[in-house]
Write an enzyme that holds these catalytic residues in place. Structure first.
Site, PDB file in Angstrom:
ATOM      1  CG  HIS A  49     -21.328  54.750   6.104  1.00 28.79           C
ATOM      2  ND1 HIS A  49     -21.092  55.444   7.263  1.00 28.79           N
ATOM      3  CD2 HIS A  49     -21.113  55.620   5.086  1.00 28.79           C
ATOM      4  CE1 HIS A  49     -20.736  56.687   6.978  1.00 28.79           C
ATOM      5  NE2 HIS A  49     -20.739  56.818   5.666  1.00 28.79           N
ATOM      6  CE  LYS A  58     -12.809  58.741  10.560  1.00 32.48           C
ATOM      7  NZ  LYS A  58     -14.191  58.318  10.254  1.00 32.48           N
ATOM      8  CG  ASP A  64      -8.369  69.714  24.458  1.00 32.34           C
ATOM      9  OD1 ASP A  64      -8.554  69.539  23.241  1.00 32.34           O
ATOM     10  OD2 ASP A  64      -7.441  70.393  24.917  1.00 32.34           O
ATOM     11  CD  GLU A 117     -18.070  58.629  10.197  1.00 33.33           C
ATOM     12  OE1 GLU A 117     -17.777  57.504   9.774  1.00 33.33           O
ATOM     13  OE2 GLU A 117     -17.229  59.407  10.675  1.00 33.33           O
TER      14      GLU A 117
END
Length: 416
Positions: A368, A255, A271, A79
């Site tokens: 972005h 998030k 993990d 991203e």
């Protein structure tokens, strides 16, 4: 550590800088520059039904200072803007940087007991035999003594369910510098028969919990009003309080935190699925809430804090087989699991700050989409770095991010 202009360097130049800063060997730096560092024969032994390997960009988030020490933060993800956002957030809180701390590596293992004649009586009996149970569980550990900190505690909980009364026998185990899943699960399976005998019940689940509430990491930073602006702080706090009040916004807020944490986890062979599960479960205790907290200080500056469980390790798991994971940990300078957890917490706070700061000021899409424009250029067929940069610049200038427009721009460039 001055990495000013780092993003403007070529890939080879950046690698040369990091090689020197992290004292990488020629072999280690060569592995980072090879897209096939993970050999297919090694990948085939890691998981089942392997047909190839998949690659992600490996990057360095710059400008981080944690507990007074300059730290290079390795990240692996696809991203755009995450690495840039973290680097900017870290730079804006200099020279103090981040303060961080981490708990001891205490993980919880559970043995579920069912079909118990008298659950209350069984619970009492198990609690009375606590020391004996701990000793037998301890004797079941046959692994590396360096990865063993002992069983710190044992407790029994009773639950009434549709399937009848159940007991959860909870073991709290110090796994030192490993994540601990294999250690915990092995011990739970070994001790289960003894618990069955004492409770006169049947053991079902014998496994660790990913909600590692006794293995949390915390980080904090202060962004000065003279640096980010008083108006920006007011807007920022409005955005934060919306996440506190609204679960739909809160999910996206968290998030943004995990953008940074997962990227470090991937780079360092952790993990990340267990980390995600633990983070969101922790955020749900008492009602789903942000994993970060922000407030205005007496001086009018913005203070940010983060706290979440981070079950991470510097040995075991994919770290043993992934060549790039070992190099990432070397670049990070993690000497133990706490070092890694603190760096990940700081990265999570940095990325959350970066997202909220952008939302509160220019908007999230400005930066972005400028970075994402390069992906669109490549999708349109741009091959060389010059083509990619030229197409990206044009579509960003025109604010037209369709692939058709990008293809037309590319055709015009190639005609010249």
């Amino acid at each position: 550590m001055n990495l000013s202009g780092f993003h403007k360097l070529s890939v080879a130049e950046r690698l040369k800088v990091i090689k020197q800063l992290a004292n990488l060997s020629d072999e280690e730096s060569a592995l980072l520059s090879e897209s096939c560092a993970l050999k297919i024969e090694v990948a085939d032994k890691m998981i089942e039904n392997v047909i190839g390997t998949m690659h992600l960009p490996f990057a360095i988030a710059a400008n981080f200072k944690i507990n007074g020490k300059d730290v290079l933060i390795p990240m692996a993800l696809e991203e755009p803007s995450v690495v840039a956002g973290a680097s900017k957030a870290a730079k804006l809180c200099l020279p103090e940087g981040f303060k961080a701390e981490a708990d001891d590596s205490i993980m919880m293992g559970q043995v579920q007991l069912v079909n118990i004649k008298d659950a209350k009586k069984a619970k009492k009996k198990l609690q009375e035999r606590k020391e004996e149970i701990i000793k037998k569980a301890t004797d079941a550990y046959k692994g590396n003594p360096a990865y063993w900190g002992g069983i710190r505690d044992f407790e029994v909980e009773l639950f009434k369910t549709k399937r009848g009364d159940m007991l959860s026998c909870n073991f709290f185990i110090d796994v030192k510098d490993v994540m601990g899943a294999n250690t915990i699960n092995t011990i739970m399976e070994a001790i289960a028969p003894e618990l069955e005998k004492l409770s006169e019940g049947k053991a079902r689940l014998r496994i660790l919990s990913n909600l590692a509430v006794k293995r949390k990491a915390r980080a904090s930073a202060v962004w000065k009003k003279e640096v980010i602006g008083e108006e920006a702080i007011e807007s920022f706090l409005d955005c934060y309080e919306f996440a506190v009040a609204n679960i739909y916004r809160c999910a996206t807020h968290n998030k943004g935190i995990m953008n940074g944490i997962d990227a470090v986890a991937l780079a360092c062979g952790q993990d990340w699925r267990a980390i995600e599960a633990g983070a969101h479960a922790y955020a749900s205790l008492g009602g789903y809430h942000p994993l970060t907290r922000y407030e205005k200080t007496r001086e009018g500056d913005l203070k940010g804090e983060i706290e979440l469980p981070l079950a991470v390790g510097i040995y075991g798991g994919a770290i043993n087989t992934s060549p790039t994971a070992k190099i990432a940990l070397k670049i990070l300078g993690a000497k133990n699991a706490k070092d890694l957890a603190m760096a990940m917490a700081a990265a999570g706070l940095a990325n959350n700050f970066a997202a909220l700061y952008a939302l509160a000021t220019t908007g999230i899409q400005a930066g972005h989409m400028k970075l994402h424009a390069r992906n669109i250029a490549m999708l349109a067929g741009a091959k060389t770095p010059e083509e990619i940069d030229a197409v990206a610049a044009k579509i960003y200038e025109q604010k037209n991010f369709s692939s058709d427009f990008a293809k037309r721009v590319l055709e015009e460039i190639r005609k010249k």
